[in-house]
Design an enzyme around this catalytic site. Structure first.
Site, PDB file in Angstrom:
ATOM      1  N   SER A  17       1.047   6.134   0.099  1.00 28.43           N
ATOM      2  CA  SER A  17       1.293   5.173   1.471  1.00 28.43           C
ATOM      3  C   SER A  17       0.590   3.911   1.197  1.00 28.43           C
ATOM      4  O   SER A  17      -0.450   3.550   1.549  1.00 28.43           O
ATOM      5  CB  SER A  17      -0.606   5.594   2.233  1.00 28.43           C
ATOM      6  OG  SER A  17      -0.254   5.446   3.718  1.00 28.43           O
ATOM      7  N   PRO A  18       1.473   3.350   0.193  1.00 28.87           N
ATOM      8  CA  PRO A  18       1.760   1.989   0.055  1.00 28.87           C
ATOM      9  C   PRO A  18       1.653   0.623   1.534  1.00 28.87           C
ATOM     10  O   PRO A  18       0.720  -0.037   1.272  1.00 28.87           O
ATOM     11  CB  PRO A  18       2.722   1.757  -0.397  1.00 28.87           C
ATOM     12  CG  PRO A  18       3.579   2.772   0.005  1.00 28.87           C
ATOM     13  CD  PRO A  18       2.874   3.679   0.282  1.00 28.87           C
ATOM     14  N   LEU A  19       0.857   1.695   2.823  1.00 29.44           N
ATOM     15  CA  LEU A  19       0.904   0.577   4.085  1.00 29.44           C
ATOM     16  C   LEU A  19      -0.853   1.057   4.501  1.00 29.44           C
ATOM     17  O   LEU A  19      -0.774   0.271   5.619  1.00 29.44           O
ATOM     18  CB  LEU A  19       2.241   1.028   4.837  1.00 29.44           C
ATOM     19  CG  LEU A  19       3.082   0.211   4.699  1.00 29.44           C
ATOM     20  CD1 LEU A  19       4.149   0.391   5.850  1.00 29.44           C
ATOM     21  CD2 LEU A  19       3.220  -1.396   4.713  1.00 29.44           C
ATOM     22  N   LEU A  50      -2.210  -1.412   7.415  1.00 33.71           N
ATOM     23  CA  LEU A  50      -1.244  -2.758   6.964  1.00 33.71           C
ATOM     24  C   LEU A  50       0.184  -3.338   8.175  1.00 33.71           C
ATOM     25  O   LEU A  50       0.285  -4.292   7.478  1.00 33.71           O
ATOM     26  CB  LEU A  50      -0.717  -2.826   5.499  1.00 33.71           C
ATOM     27  CG  LEU A  50      -2.453  -2.332   4.224  1.00 33.71           C
ATOM     28  CD1 LEU A  50      -1.965  -2.308   3.558  1.00 33.71           C
ATOM     29  CD2 LEU A  50      -3.071  -3.969   4.602  1.00 33.71           C
ATOM     30  N   LYS A  87      -0.189  -2.524  13.263  1.00 30.99           N
ATOM     31  CA  LYS A  87      -0.331  -1.837  14.166  1.00 30.99           C
ATOM     32  C   LYS A  87      -1.423  -1.837  15.220  1.00 30.99           C
ATOM     33  O   LYS A  87      -1.495  -1.491  16.440  1.00 30.99           O
ATOM     34  CB  LYS A  87       1.143  -0.824  14.721  1.00 30.99           C
ATOM     35  CG  LYS A  87       0.493   0.486  13.542  1.00 30.99           C
ATOM     36  CD  LYS A  87       1.052   1.898  14.249  1.00 30.99           C
ATOM     37  CE  LYS A  87       2.892   1.919  12.793  1.00 30.99           C
ATOM     38  NZ  LYS A  87       2.894   3.334  13.626  1.00 30.99           N
ATOM     39  N   TYR A 103       4.867  20.203   2.558  1.00 35.20           N
ATOM     40  CA  TYR A 103       4.981  19.725   3.333  1.00 35.20           C
ATOM     41  C   TYR A 103       6.403  20.572   4.669  1.00 35.20           C
ATOM     42  O   TYR A 103       7.088  20.795   4.024  1.00 35.20           O
ATOM     43  CB  TYR A 103       6.059  18.733   3.252  1.00 35.20           C
ATOM     44  CG  TYR A 103       5.647  17.730   1.907  1.00 35.20           C
ATOM     45  CD1 TYR A 103       3.629  17.294   2.349  1.00 35.20           C
ATOM     46  CD2 TYR A 103       6.782  16.310   1.501  1.00 35.20           C
ATOM     47  CE1 TYR A 103       3.774  16.438   0.752  1.00 35.20           C
ATOM     48  CE2 TYR A 103       5.337  15.675   0.909  1.00 35.20           C
ATOM     49  CZ  TYR A 103       4.625  15.145   0.596  1.00 35.20           C
ATOM     50  OH  TYR A 103       3.731  14.602  -0.351  1.00 35.20           O
TER      51      TYR A 103
END
Length: 323
Positions: free
Chosen positions: A206-208, A213, A216, A53
């Site tokens: 990345s649960p969204l 989700l 936006k 990262y």
């Protein structure tokens, strides 16, 4: 925030983890400090990072915060190894040499003498027995407490777990970290059953649904969003017609429950069968604050079932008729 046990191991983590993939590029040191403070204040313990990262910058930022703001012993510190930068390109290298070099670098950047969880970032071309021997050595040398894998598909998960259990004294694989959300349920087919069979924990990244989700993107692409930046490639796969239908279902459920789409989507993942702790990849303190409010949210069974159905069908192992 509640704690959960990672599979059948003795490792305990908070019900959500804080991901740091954007640190050092899209998240400034000041924002990172606010993110960590808010997460810890809410009872969070699991911090997930990686040597790859920001080419190590995320770990450096976290290391500075561990010295200045949060006591190391309060956290479950997890990082990953196996991605290296060669000639400007990121390459998977899971050889013992590369993994142990990553480990030394991570410990140095984080300013700690041990990691709570060390994960192989991806399946590589090195012999799996060599890769896993490096994990054993990391534990036996005292630099790592528990080991896991990341982005391993079903047969890879089963292979690694079985190899480690075949001989007494090898270090068990305690977790797998994979993409999982209402927009990405492929993990339920083979990965989740393999994880469950091996007694491992599951950390969804990345649960969204890569931010989609949150709602936006329902009416376009905001200028300050990932889809309008260098992360466009990351978000675009979930801006299709099928994904829009799932997002609209989440939005309708949120409206009926007087919640936000983010809260609904995160609660669904957190409480899915076999999940240990979703990783929150919030880039800003405002985004994280909304995510953290999900701690108090429990979705009604009928809403959970409806979201299952619209996103791909019943989740394996979920009780559709709880008492």
């Amino acid at each position: 925030m509640q704690t959960r046990t990672v599979g059948r191991s003795g490792l305990e983590v908070s019900e959500f983890g804080l991901g740091t993939m954007t640190w050092g590029r899209d998240t400034s040191p000041e924002q990172a400090a606010e993110l960590l403070d808010s997460f810890v204040e809410a009872g969070g313990t699991l911090i997930d990072t990686a040597a790859a990262y920001g080419a190590g910058e995320a770990e450096r930022m976290l290391g500075r915060l561990l010295r200045d703001r949060v006591r190391r012993e309060r956290l479950v510190l997890a990082t990953k190894a196996g991605f290296v930068l060669r000639n400007g390109q990121r390459t998977v290298d899971t050889s013992a040499r590369a993994l142990l070099a990553d480990l030394d670098g991570s410990l140095r950047r984080l300013g700690t003498d041990h990691l709570d969880l060390w994960q192989v970032h991806a399946w590589g071309t090195a012999p799996i027995e060599e890769t896993l021997a490096a994990l054993d050595f990391a534990v036996s040398s005292g630099r790592v407490r528990y080991v896991g894998v990341s982005n391993f598909i079903g047969w890879q998960t089963a292979t690694a777990a079985t190899w480690q259990r075949a001989v007494p004294g090898r270090t068990p694989i305690v977790s797998n970290q994979v993409e999982y959300s209402l927009l990405a349920r492929r993990a339920e087919v083979e990965i989740a059953p393999a994880v469950r069979s091996a007694g491992m924990g599951l950390f969804p990244w990345s649960p969204l649904g890569r931010g989609v989700l949150s709602g936006k993107y329902r009416h376009g692409i905001p200028k300050d969003s990932r889809a309008a930046s260098h992360f466009a490639w990351f978000t675009e796969p979930y801006l299709d017609k099928r994904s829009r239908a799932v997002v609209e279902a989440v939005a309708r459920a949120a409206e009926g429950l007087e919640l936000s789409p983010t809260q609904v989507a995160l609660a669904w993942v957190r409480d899915a069968p076999g999940v240990t702790a979703p990783l929150l990849g919030a880039r800003t303190p405002r985004q994280l604050q909304e995510c953290l409010t999900t701690v108090e949210v429990r979705l009604p069974a009928e809403i959970t079932g409806a979201l299952d159905d619209v996103s791909g069908g019943p989740a394996q192992g979920r009780d559709r008729n709880p008492e």
